[in-house]
Write a protein that holds these residues in place. Structure first.
Motif, PDB file in Angstrom:
ATOM      1  N   UNK A   1       0.722  -1.261  -0.031  1.00 46.68           N
ATOM      2  CA  UNK A   1       0.102  -0.063  -0.039  1.00 46.68           C
ATOM      3  C   UNK A   1       0.851   1.362  -0.061  1.00 46.68           C
ATOM      4  N   UNK A   2       2.051   1.360   0.808  1.00 48.96           N
ATOM      5  CA  UNK A   2       3.044   2.225   0.629  1.00 48.96           C
ATOM      6  C   UNK A   2       3.535   2.652  -0.703  1.00 48.96           C
ATOM      7  N   UNK A   3       3.779   1.595  -1.337  1.00 49.51           N
ATOM      8  CA  UNK A   3       4.552   1.871  -2.530  1.00 49.51           C
ATOM      9  C   UNK A   3       3.658   2.334  -3.554  1.00 49.51           C
ATOM     10  N   UNK A   4       2.512   1.796  -3.358  1.00 51.23           N
ATOM     11  CA  UNK A   4       1.243   2.160  -4.575  1.00 51.23           C
ATOM     12  C   UNK A   4       0.984   3.533  -4.577  1.00 51.23           C
ATOM     13  N   UNK A   5       1.229   4.233  -3.125  1.00 45.14           N
ATOM     14  CA  UNK A   5       0.808   5.548  -2.634  1.00 45.14           C
ATOM     15  C   UNK A   5       1.996   6.454  -3.586  1.00 45.14           C
ATOM     16  N   UNK A   6       3.218   5.829  -3.406  1.00 44.18           N
ATOM     17  CA  UNK A   6       4.070   6.777  -4.182  1.00 44.18           C
ATOM     18  C   UNK A   6       4.038   6.599  -5.836  1.00 44.18           C
ATOM     19  N   UNK A   7       3.451   5.479  -6.228  1.00 40.73           N
ATOM     20  CA  UNK A   7       3.460   5.394  -7.637  1.00 40.73           C
ATOM     21  C   UNK A   7       2.453   6.262  -8.310  1.00 40.73           C
ATOM     22  N   UNK A   8       1.515   6.478  -7.484  1.00 39.21           N
ATOM     23  CA  UNK A   8       0.545   7.497  -8.144  1.00 39.21           C
ATOM     24  C   UNK A   8       1.108   8.955  -8.097  1.00 39.21           C
ATOM     25  N   UNK A   9       2.416   9.191  -7.702  1.00 39.48           N
ATOM     26  CA  UNK A   9       2.869  10.539  -8.055  1.00 39.48           C
ATOM     27  C   UNK A   9       3.929  10.755  -9.035  1.00 39.48           C
ATOM     28  N   UNK A  10       4.106   9.316  -9.846  1.00 40.72           N
ATOM     29  CA  UNK A  10       5.328   9.147 -10.582  1.00 40.72           C
ATOM     30  C   UNK A  10       4.792  10.030 -12.098  1.00 40.72           C
ATOM     31  N   UNK A  11       5.601  10.820 -12.778  1.00 39.73           N
ATOM     32  CA  UNK A  11       5.394  11.488 -13.935  1.00 39.73           C
ATOM     33  C   UNK A  11       5.985  10.618 -15.057  1.00 39.73           C
ATOM     34  N   UNK A  12       5.901  10.803 -16.272  1.00 31.93           N
ATOM     35  CA  UNK A  12       6.341   9.919 -17.112  1.00 31.93           C
ATOM     36  C   UNK A  12       7.886   9.822 -17.510  1.00 31.93           C
TER      37      UNK A  12
END
Length: 528
Positions: free
Chosen positions: A192-203
Motif C-alpha cells: 500500500x505504501x509503494x502504491x501511494x508513491x506510484x501515484x505521484x510518478x511522472x512520465x
C-alpha cells in the motif's frame, strides 16, 4: 579532563554487536540509566490505516533490537570548546515509539532518539537567500524544563524545489519478501505504501523492482512512470516466504539503479524490510562495507522499516547512515503518505550531502553545554574538516533542528569547581558578546569538496519565542520523559502538552495535533 568520567558505548543489537564511537565522547557529568529491554507485546489485529495498535499474532515473540545510547551529560567549555556532529534527518524513532505506545508498551531507552522525535516535524524557518542550499536559523531562550539554563535552538532549512523542477527520478524498490515479512503490518502495508508513491510518478520518472528472500531477483525492469498499471501489478503480485539474504538483494538493486541512470536524474534505492537479515552477509561489518561501497556510485538510499516483534532498528539505522540515506519507520498508511508523498521531495531528492555542524562555545558566556540527542551522530573535532568523513544528507525542503542546553560559567563552576593546575596558566577569554559560533560544512550531491558556512550566535535575552522554539522544546522534553533522563528537570507531561498546544502554528497536516494525543497516551503507558 577535570569534570567528568568516561562513558563506554554499549549496544544491545543482536545482529551487529557493539559499535564504538570514532573517538571518546567528551567526559560527562553523570551516566544515563541503562536501556530497558523491550517488553513482550500482546497479539491483536492490525489496521494499515492507523498506527499499529498491537503486535500481530504471527510474531508472538519479541526479538526487536535497539542500540543502547548512553545519555551525554554537560561538558565543560574549558575542556571541550568545540562540539561537532552530523545532521540527522531520520524520523523512524518517532513513528516506532508511537507504535509501541499505541500497543501499551513502554519503549526501550534505545528506541527513543530525541533528535529523530524533534526532526519528525517540519519548522517554519526562513528559506535560503543566497547560493547555499540551506539557511541557518538560531534562537536562544530559557530551557522550559530548567528555566535557569539557556536553550540554544539551531535550525537548518533546505531549499524547496517546485514539483515541476524536480529532476527525473530513477527509483529502484528493494523489497524484502522473506517469511519474516508475513503479516498485515508488513508486506501488505508495504504494498500500500509503494502504491501511494506510484501515484505521484511522472512520465519521465522510472521504477524498477528487486525482491529478495533466500535468493534475489528482478521483478520489474526500470519502467517509465506513465506505465503505472504495470508497476502496480508487479507490486500486487508480491508474496512473502523463505529466508532473508539482504546482501544479494542490495547488490542487484544498486546494479539496476546504475544501469538506469540518466544525466541529471535522482538515483535512489528504496529498501523496504523489517531488517531481519539471516542469511548471506548479515554481520555488521559485511553489510556496512557493502553499503559504503555502493554509496560511491552516486546512488542514494532510503530505508523504510516495517513490522514488530522481530524488528531490527539497529540494523536499518546503520544501513541508512552508511549509505547516504534516510530512515523512516512505517506504522500506518498515513505515515507512508507522509514520508513518500507529502515529504517526497525531502526524502527522495538530496540537495546537500555530508552535512556537519561544529559549535564553538565562548567560555566568557557559557561554562558548560549539553547537545540533546544525536548520541550516535557525534564526530571528532578533526572530522569536521575531513572531507573523507561521511555525514548526514539534507533533502529538498528538509528542516533539521538541534538543541543545546547551556550553563553559565557560574553555574558550571558550582557543579564542579575548576582544579588548580601547576604547569598551565588559566586560559585567556575573549570578552565577546557572542555565545557561540556555528560552522557548517556540506558538499553538493555529486561533489567531493566541502563548502563552509559560519554564523555567530548572540543571546538577545528574548522574552518572546517562536512556535518552532516552543514546539521543538516540547518534543525534546517528551523524549527526556520517555528516556527517564536525569536531565529532565521540571519536565512533565502537563508541561509538554501546554507548551506544544501553545505552539501548534499552522498545523495543516495535523501532525502537531496528533503529537498532543500521543503525549496523553504516554501518560498512561509511561507515567512519570
Amino acid at each position: 579532563m577535570r569534570l567528568f568520567r568516561s562513558v563506554p558505548y554499549l549496544c544491545v543489537s543482536l545482529l551487529f554487536g557493539c559499535l564504538s564511537a570514532d573517538a571518546p565522547e567528551p567526559q560527562a557529568l553523570a551516566l544515563a540509566p541503562a536501556a530497558q529491554a523491550p517488553a513482550p507485546m500482546p497479539a491483536a489485529a492490525v489496521s494499515a490505516d492507523a498506527p499499529l495498535a498491537a503486535a500481530t499474532a504471527e510474531q508472538p515473540m519479541n526479538t526487536e533490537s535497539y542500540d543502547h545510547l548512553p545519555e551525554t551529560g554537560f561538558v565543560a567549555v574549558a575542556d571541550a570548546p568545540l562540539s561537532t556532529f552530523s545532521v540527522d534527518v531520520d524520523t523512524a524513532s518517532y513513528s516506532n515509539v508511537r507504535r509501541m505506545l499505541a500497543q501499551g508498551t513502554p519503549p526501550p531507552t534505545g528506541a527513543v532518539r530525541i533528535e529523530e522525535l524533534v526532526n519528525y516535524f517540519s519548522y517554519d524557518y526562513p528559506q535560503p537567500a543566497g547560493d547555499d542550499p540551506f539557511a541557518v536559523y538560531t534562537e536562544v531562550a530559557p530551557a522550559p524544563w530548567a528555566p535557569e539554563h539557556r536553550l540554544l535552538h539551531i535550525g537548518l532549512q533546505g531549499r524547496r524545489i517546485a514539483p515541476v523542477a524536480i529532476p527525473p527520478r530513477n527509483l529502484v524498490f528493494l523489497i524484502d519478501v522473506s517469511g519474516s515479512m508475513q503479516g498485515s503490518a508488513k508486506l501488505p502495508l508495504l504494498k500500500q505504501s509503494l502504491a501511494a508513491l506510484i501515484e505521484t510518478l511522472r512520465p519521465h520518472d522510472s521504477v524498477g523492482i528487486v525482491v529478495y528472500a533466500g535468493a534475489s531477483g528482478v521483478v520489474l525492469e526500470p519502467t517509465a512512470g506513465d506505465h503505472k498499471g504495470r508497476i502496480l501489478d508487479a507490486i500486487d503480485d508480491l508474496a512473502a516466504g523463505g529466508s532473508t539474504n539482504g546482501g544479494a538483494g542490495i547488490e542487484l538493486a544498486y546494479r539496476l539503479a546504475q544501469q538506469a541512470r540518466r544525466p541529471g536524474s535522482v538515483n535512489r534505492v528504496l529498501l523496504a524490510t523489517d531488517g531481519d537479515f539471516n542469511v548471506g552477509p548479515s554481520s555488521h561489518s559485511a553489510l556496512v562495507e557493502l553499503i559504503e561501497k555502493k554509496r560511491e556510485t552516486g546512488v542514494f538510499l532510503t530505508v523504510l522499516g516495517y513490522g514488530m516483534g522481530n524488528y531490527k532498528d539497529s540494523t536499518l539505522e546503520r544501513l541508512a547512515d552508511h549509505g547516504n540515506g534516510n530512515y523512516a519507520y512505517i506504522d500506518s498508511l498515513d505515515e507512508a503518505r507522509k514520508v513518500l508523498v507529502e515529504e517526497g521531495g525531502a526524502n527522495l531528492v538530496t540537495i546537500a550531502k555530508d552535512v556537519k555542524i561544529q559549535l564553538e562555545l565562548n567560555p566568557a558566556r557559557v561554562g558548560a553545554y549539553r547537545l540533546i540527542g544525536y548520541e550516535n551522530r557525534r564526530l571528532t573535532t578533526r572530522d569536521f574538516s575531513d572531507d573523507r568523513k561521511d555525514a548526514g544528507d539534507i533533502g529538498a525542503g528538509h528542516t533539521v533542528t538541534a538543541l543545546y542546553e547551556l550553563l553559565s560559567p557560574a553555574q558550571a563552576a558550582a557543579l564542579a569547581p575548576a582544579e588548580r593546575l601547576k604547569y598551565q596558566a588559566p586560559a585567556r577569554v575573549n570578552p565577546s558578546a557572542e555565545l557561540a559560533t556555528i560552522k557548517l560544512r556540506y558538499k553538493m550531491p555529486q561533489g567531493a569538496i566541502s563548502s563552509l558556512i559560519t554564523r555567530p550566535v548572540v543571546d538577545g535575552e528574548a522574552t518572546a519565542t517562536s512556535d518552532a522554539f516552543r514546539f521543538s522544546a516540547a518534543v525534546a522534553a517528551f523524549g527526556l520523559l520517555l528516556r527517564d533522563s536525569k536531565y529532565r528537570g521540571a519536565a512533565s507531561y502537563a508541561m509538554v502538552e501546554a507548551l506544544a498546544r501553545d505552539a501548534l502554528g499552522v498545523d495543516s497536516n495535523g501532525h502537531r495535533g496528533k503529537f498532543i494525543e500521543l503525549v496523553r497516551q504516554a501518560r498512561q503507558v509511561v507515567p512519570r
